[in-house]
Design an enzyme around this catalytic site. Structure first.
Site, PDB file in Angstrom:
ATOM      1  CG  ASN A  28      -1.727   1.251   1.365  1.00 61.02           C
ATOM      2  OD1 ASN A  28      -1.888   1.986   0.386  1.00 61.02           O
ATOM      3  ND2 ASN A  28      -2.245   1.522   2.554  1.00 61.02           N
ATOM      4  CD1 TRP A  29       3.481   0.981  -2.961  1.00 62.02           C
ATOM      5  CD2 TRP A  29       3.715   2.351  -4.730  1.00 62.02           C
ATOM      6  NE1 TRP A  29       4.278   0.341  -3.879  1.00 62.02           N
ATOM      7  CE2 TRP A  29       4.441   1.160  -4.980  1.00 62.02           C
ATOM      8  CE3 TRP A  29       3.712   3.339  -5.695  1.00 62.02           C
ATOM      9  CZ2 TRP A  29       5.158   0.950  -6.157  1.00 62.02           C
ATOM     10  CZ3 TRP A  29       4.421   3.132  -6.876  1.00 62.02           C
ATOM     11  CH2 TRP A  29       5.143   1.944  -7.093  1.00 62.02           C
ATOM     12  CE  LYS A  30       0.386   3.405   4.760  1.00 61.21           C
ATOM     13  NZ  LYS A  30       0.114   3.501   6.173  1.00 61.21           N
ATOM     14  CD  GLU A  48      -2.953   5.395   6.573  1.00 62.96           C
ATOM     15  OE1 GLU A  48      -2.921   5.473   5.331  1.00 62.96           O
ATOM     16  OE2 GLU A  48      -2.029   4.878   7.240  1.00 62.96           O
ATOM     17  CD  GLU A  57      -3.767  -2.789   7.141  1.00 63.85           C
ATOM     18  OE1 GLU A  57      -2.643  -3.062   6.723  1.00 63.85           O
ATOM     19  OE2 GLU A  57      -4.332  -1.712   6.899  1.00 63.85           O
ATOM     20  N   GLY A  78       1.785   2.137  10.571  1.00 64.63           N
ATOM     21  CA  GLY A  78       2.692   3.268  10.422  1.00 64.63           C
ATOM     22  C   GLY A  78       3.312   3.738  11.731  1.00 64.63           C
ATOM     23  CB  SER A 115       4.659  -1.758  11.970  1.00 67.01           C
ATOM     24  OG  SER A 115       4.152  -0.445  12.124  1.00 67.01           O
ATOM     25  N   GLY A 162       2.651  -1.235   4.256  1.00 67.46           N
ATOM     26  CA  GLY A 162       2.802   0.184   3.930  1.00 67.46           C
ATOM     27  C   GLY A 162       4.265   0.538   3.720  1.00 67.46           C
ATOM     28  N   GLY A 163       4.899   1.030   4.771  1.00 66.97           N
ATOM     29  CA  GLY A 163       6.284   1.524   4.698  1.00 66.97           C
ATOM     30  C   GLY A 163       7.248   0.597   3.959  1.00 66.97           C
TER      31      GLY A 163
HETATM   32  C1  PEP Z   1      -0.908  -0.060   5.735  1.00 64.71           C
HETATM   33  O1  PEP Z   1      -0.814   1.039   5.223  1.00 64.71           O
HETATM   34  O2  PEP Z   1      -1.872  -0.789   5.484  1.00 64.71           O
HETATM   35  C2  PEP Z   1       0.143  -0.483   6.658  1.00 64.71           C
HETATM   36  C3  PEP Z   1       0.062  -1.651   7.233  1.00 64.71           C
HETATM   37  O3  PEP Z   1       1.160   0.408   6.826  1.00 64.71           O
HETATM   38  P1  PEP Z   1       2.550   0.096   7.618  1.00 64.71           P
HETATM   39  O4  PEP Z   1       3.067  -1.216   7.086  1.00 64.71           O
HETATM   40  O5  PEP Z   1       3.433   1.246   7.257  1.00 64.71           O
HETATM   41  O6  PEP Z   1       2.223   0.025   9.048  1.00 64.71           O
END
Ligand code: PEP
Length: 332
Positions: free
Chosen positions: A90-92, A177, A247, A253, A293, A314-315
């Site tokens: 998920n590049w956001k 989000e 999640e 994040g 994360s 995400g990250g």
């Molecule tokens: C996400 O955006 O769904 C996510 C899990 O982000 P991160 O891995 O950065 O916590």
């Protein structure tokens, strides 16, 4: 044979242990058959399950009431290996077109030999680039949201038909989000999920509790409601095109990951919830991811769990080498 001789032989049968056993077995069988229409029946099969949240953990032959029920093979095989592990990035709101192209080009050789599903969910502005650069590869492209109406006065929104026309097959719905910052509710998540599924897309449906909800001890209630409302009105066939991403909001994040045990517990609970809404076979076949994360360091422990079939990342999806470690782990 005289009457007293018959009476004598029945009496002898009771005195003879072998005859008594045979008579007892006969009577037991007869009573059992008479009671069959009123009982839940005999189930022959075995569950290979390992969770503790309502999915039966049974082996061998056991008794269950109301009709003889032979469990279908797919119903009792709870084998993680039979489900498709999917790692979705998920590049956001990250990466301009040039950066997107660089990341995809770096990812292509890394992903090429991986057997898990590989999806990158990118901002709308990068869909075109991502679709053309991933053509002929094993990398699938997804959007990060979709609107539930087909068209009309919905400034800033994108419909499912607009996405599928481009060739986008996947979409994230209900990300925390979106729920936190853009007023997304369980009801709009249901509408968006339904619209995307009806357009032929696969939905990555996000659910998860906040830290306050976890501390109040209502994680299961929150997650069950999110799953039930999101799937409301969807048929069993449609649900086959849904991936659920658990999640926990407090882990997204933040660098704070749920422990593998916490993640497994809720993913198993989600599977049991899906089983209660549809059936065990649908639940067993569903890909349920963990997200929050997850990275190249903690992924092995999380992905080894029976009910965790991949991750929404995400990250760590923004760096090809890190994402590659997750792909390798999920392909084992
Ligand atoms: C996400 O955006 O769904 C996510 C899990 O982000 P991160 O891995 O950065 O916590």
């Amino acid at each position: 044979m005289k009457k007293w001789e018959v009476q004598d032989s029945v009496k002898n049968a009771f005195l003879n242990p072998a005859a008594a056993f045979a008579l007892g077995a006969f009577c037991g069988l007869a009573i059992g058959m008479l009671c069959m229409p009123f009982s839940k029946g005999i189930v022959i099969g075995s569950y290979n399950g390992s969770n503790n949240k309502g999915i039966p953990r049974r082996r061998g032959l056991y008794y269950r009431c109301r009709s003889i029920r032979i469990i279908r093979k797919e119903e009792f095989v709870m084998n993680k290996a039979l489900r498709k592990a999917i790692i979705a990035g998920n590049w956001k709101m990250n990466k301009n077109r040039k950066e997107a192209a660089e990341l995809i080009n770096a990812l292509k050789p890394i992903a090429a030999d991986k057997t898990c599903g590989v999806i990158i969910c990118v901002p709308f502005t990068n869909l075109e680039t991502a679709l053309s650069l991933t053509e002929g590869t094993n990398i699938e492209v997804g959007a990060e949201n979709v609107h539930f109406e087909k068209s009309g006065a919905f400034t800033g929104e994108i419909s499912a038909d607009m996405l599928t026309e481009m060739g986008v097959k996947y979409v994230i719905v209900g990300h925390s989000e979106r729920r936190q910052y853009f007023g997304e509710t369980d009801e709009t998540v249901n509408k968006r999920t339904t619209a995307a599924i009806e357009a032929g897309m696969t939905v990555i449906l996000c659910v998860g509790e906040t830290l306050a909800e976890r501390e109040l001890g209502i994680t299961e209630e929150v997650v069950a409601k999110q799953v039930k409302v999101a799937l409301h009105g969807l048929t069993a066939d449609q649900v086959k095109n849904i991936v659920i991403a658990y999640e926990p909001v407090w882990a997204i994040g933040t660098g704070k990951t749920a422990t593998a045990e916490q993640a497994e517990e809720v993913c198993a609970f989600i599977r049991a919830t899906v089983a209660s809404l549809y059936d065990q076979a649908i639940a067993n076949g569903m890909t349920i991811q963990y997200g929050g994360s997850m990275n190249e360091k903690n992924c092995a422990e999380l992905l080894a769990k029976e009910n965790i079939d991949g991750g929404l990342i995400g990250g760590a999806s923004l760096v090809a080498e890190k994402f590659g470690v997750l792909l390798a782990e999920a392909s084992k």
